[in-house]
Design a protein around this motif. Structure first.
Motif, PDB file in Angstrom:
ATOM      1  N   VAL A 111      56.297 -35.820 -19.243  1.00 56.41           N
ATOM      2  CA  VAL A 111      57.178 -35.502 -20.555  1.00 56.41           C
ATOM      3  C   VAL A 111      58.453 -36.402 -20.144  1.00 56.41           C
ATOM      4  N   ILE A 112      58.731 -37.565 -20.960  1.00 55.21           N
ATOM      5  CA  ILE A 112      59.769 -38.432 -20.870  1.00 55.21           C
ATOM      6  C   ILE A 112      60.885 -38.321 -21.913  1.00 55.21           C
ATOM      7  N   GLU A 113      62.103 -38.396 -21.373  1.00 51.57           N
ATOM      8  CA  GLU A 113      63.158 -38.374 -22.360  1.00 51.57           C
ATOM      9  C   GLU A 113      63.781 -39.578 -22.770  1.00 51.57           C
ATOM     10  N   MET A 114      63.833 -39.950 -24.051  1.00 50.16           N
ATOM     11  CA  MET A 114      64.431 -41.152 -24.110  1.00 50.16           C
ATOM     12  C   MET A 114      65.845 -40.994 -25.017  1.00 50.16           C
ATOM     13  N   LYS A 115      66.626 -41.949 -24.577  1.00 44.55           N
ATOM     14  CA  LYS A 115      68.035 -41.553 -25.286  1.00 44.55           C
ATOM     15  C   LYS A 115      68.618 -43.026 -25.849  1.00 44.55           C
ATOM     16  N   ALA A 116      69.838 -43.259 -26.504  1.00 47.32           N
ATOM     17  CA  ALA A 116      70.147 -44.167 -27.103  1.00 47.32           C
ATOM     18  C   ALA A 116      70.309 -45.400 -25.983  1.00 47.32           C
ATOM     19  N   GLY A 117      69.838 -46.553 -26.655  1.00 40.78           N
ATOM     20  CA  GLY A 117      69.694 -47.672 -25.782  1.00 40.78           C
ATOM     21  C   GLY A 117      68.477 -47.967 -25.164  1.00 40.78           C
ATOM     22  N   ASP A 118      67.447 -47.152 -25.038  1.00 40.78           N
ATOM     23  CA  ASP A 118      66.327 -46.949 -24.201  1.00 40.78           C
ATOM     24  C   ASP A 118      65.303 -47.958 -25.302  1.00 40.78           C
ATOM     25  N   VAL A 119      64.576 -48.921 -24.950  1.00 42.33           N
ATOM     26  CA  VAL A 119      63.564 -49.558 -25.419  1.00 42.33           C
ATOM     27  C   VAL A 119      62.078 -48.929 -24.921  1.00 42.33           C
ATOM     28  N   PHE A 120      61.453 -48.607 -25.901  1.00 46.37           N
ATOM     29  CA  PHE A 120      60.356 -47.799 -25.437  1.00 46.37           C
ATOM     30  C   PHE A 120      58.824 -48.183 -25.829  1.00 46.37           C
ATOM     31  N   TYR A 121      57.974 -47.836 -24.989  1.00 48.07           N
ATOM     32  CA  TYR A 121      56.527 -48.125 -25.361  1.00 48.07           C
ATOM     33  C   TYR A 121      55.721 -46.634 -25.191  1.00 48.07           C
ATOM     34  N   VAL A 122      55.287 -46.123 -26.128  1.00 45.03           N
ATOM     35  CA  VAL A 122      54.643 -44.959 -26.051  1.00 45.03           C
ATOM     36  C   VAL A 122      53.306 -45.108 -26.703  1.00 45.03           C
ATOM     37  N   ALA A 123      52.060 -44.629 -25.692  1.00 39.54           N
ATOM     38  CA  ALA A 123      50.702 -44.854 -26.061  1.00 39.54           C
ATOM     39  C   ALA A 123      50.323 -43.976 -26.854  1.00 39.54           C
ATOM     40  N   PRO A 124      49.019 -44.015 -27.678  1.00 43.52           N
ATOM     41  CA  PRO A 124      48.664 -43.119 -28.468  1.00 43.52           C
ATOM     42  C   PRO A 124      48.365 -41.791 -27.349  1.00 43.52           C
ATOM     43  N   GLY A 125      48.161 -40.582 -28.053  1.00 51.73           N
ATOM     44  CA  GLY A 125      47.955 -39.412 -27.482  1.00 51.73           C
ATOM     45  C   GLY A 125      49.344 -38.622 -26.921  1.00 51.73           C
ATOM     46  N   HIS A 126      50.372 -38.412 -27.901  1.00 53.77           N
ATOM     47  CA  HIS A 126      51.676 -37.569 -27.496  1.00 53.77           C
ATOM     48  C   HIS A 126      52.138 -36.824 -28.449  1.00 53.77           C
ATOM     49  N   ASP A 127      52.963 -35.869 -28.021  1.00 55.18           N
ATOM     50  CA  ASP A 127      53.539 -35.214 -29.045  1.00 55.18           C
ATOM     51  C   ASP A 127      55.213 -35.639 -28.734  1.00 55.18           C
ATOM     52  N   SER A 128      56.010 -35.474 -29.837  1.00 54.50           N
ATOM     53  CA  SER A 128      57.380 -35.600 -29.536  1.00 54.50           C
ATOM     54  C   SER A 128      58.563 -34.759 -30.189  1.00 54.50           C
ATOM     55  N   TRP A 129      59.797 -34.447 -29.884  1.00 58.25           N
ATOM     56  CA  TRP A 129      60.742 -33.673 -30.373  1.00 58.25           C
ATOM     57  C   TRP A 129      61.837 -34.089 -30.058  1.00 58.25           C
ATOM     58  N   VAL A 130      62.912 -33.536 -30.760  1.00 57.80           N
ATOM     59  CA  VAL A 130      64.314 -34.060 -30.661  1.00 57.80           C
ATOM     60  C   VAL A 130      64.832 -33.213 -29.673  1.00 57.80           C
ATOM     61  N   VAL A 131      65.472 -33.406 -28.786  1.00 56.80           N
ATOM     62  CA  VAL A 131      66.561 -32.838 -27.923  1.00 56.80           C
ATOM     63  C   VAL A 131      67.978 -32.664 -28.160  1.00 56.80           C
TER      64      VAL A 131
END
Length: 119
Positions: A77-97
């Motif tokens: 489980v990776i948390e992403m925040k303002a300013g992060d550039v991301f790569y997310v592979a297929p096979g995931h869920d996501s939600w707002v923190v």
């Protein structure tokens, strides 16, 4: 002659709406760029995937504001925040923190994300 195309997310080519969020799409010369806006309480598997376990779209993007997770099918489980550039592979869920809306720009995966058909 050289061409210049200007577009704004305030007048997108397409808007894909779902409970607690929207995905705005602009198309420029073969490139599809998306802007995701999710309210607190948004979760992909509930509000976009409609009960599916995993999003199968590959994403490359930039978090503009707020925080969200990328919960991979392998348990990470990776948390992403303002300013992060991301790569997310297929096979995931996501939600707002947290209690702030989450906004991100998507440079890969925008064409296929949140279509009416299943992910």
């Amino acid at each position: 002659m050289y061409e210049v195309i200007l577009k704004r997310f305030e007048t997108p080519d397409e808007v894909r709406t779902f409970e607690k969020g929207k995905f705005e799409v602009v198309r420029l010369g073969g490139l599809t760029i998306g802007r995701a806006t999710y309210e607190p309480g948004w979760k992909w598997s509930i509000h976009v995937g409609r009960g599916a376990k995993s999003c199968l779209v590959e994403h490359v993007g930039l978090v503009v504001s707020g925080r969200a997770t990328a919960a991979m099918d392998d348990g990470r489980v990776i948390e992403m925040k303002a300013g992060d550039v991301f790569y997310v592979a297929p096979g995931h869920d996501s939600w707002v923190v947290g209690n702030e809306p989450y906004v991100s720009l998507h440079f890969m995966g925008a064409n296929d994300y949140a279509q009416k058909k299943s992910q």
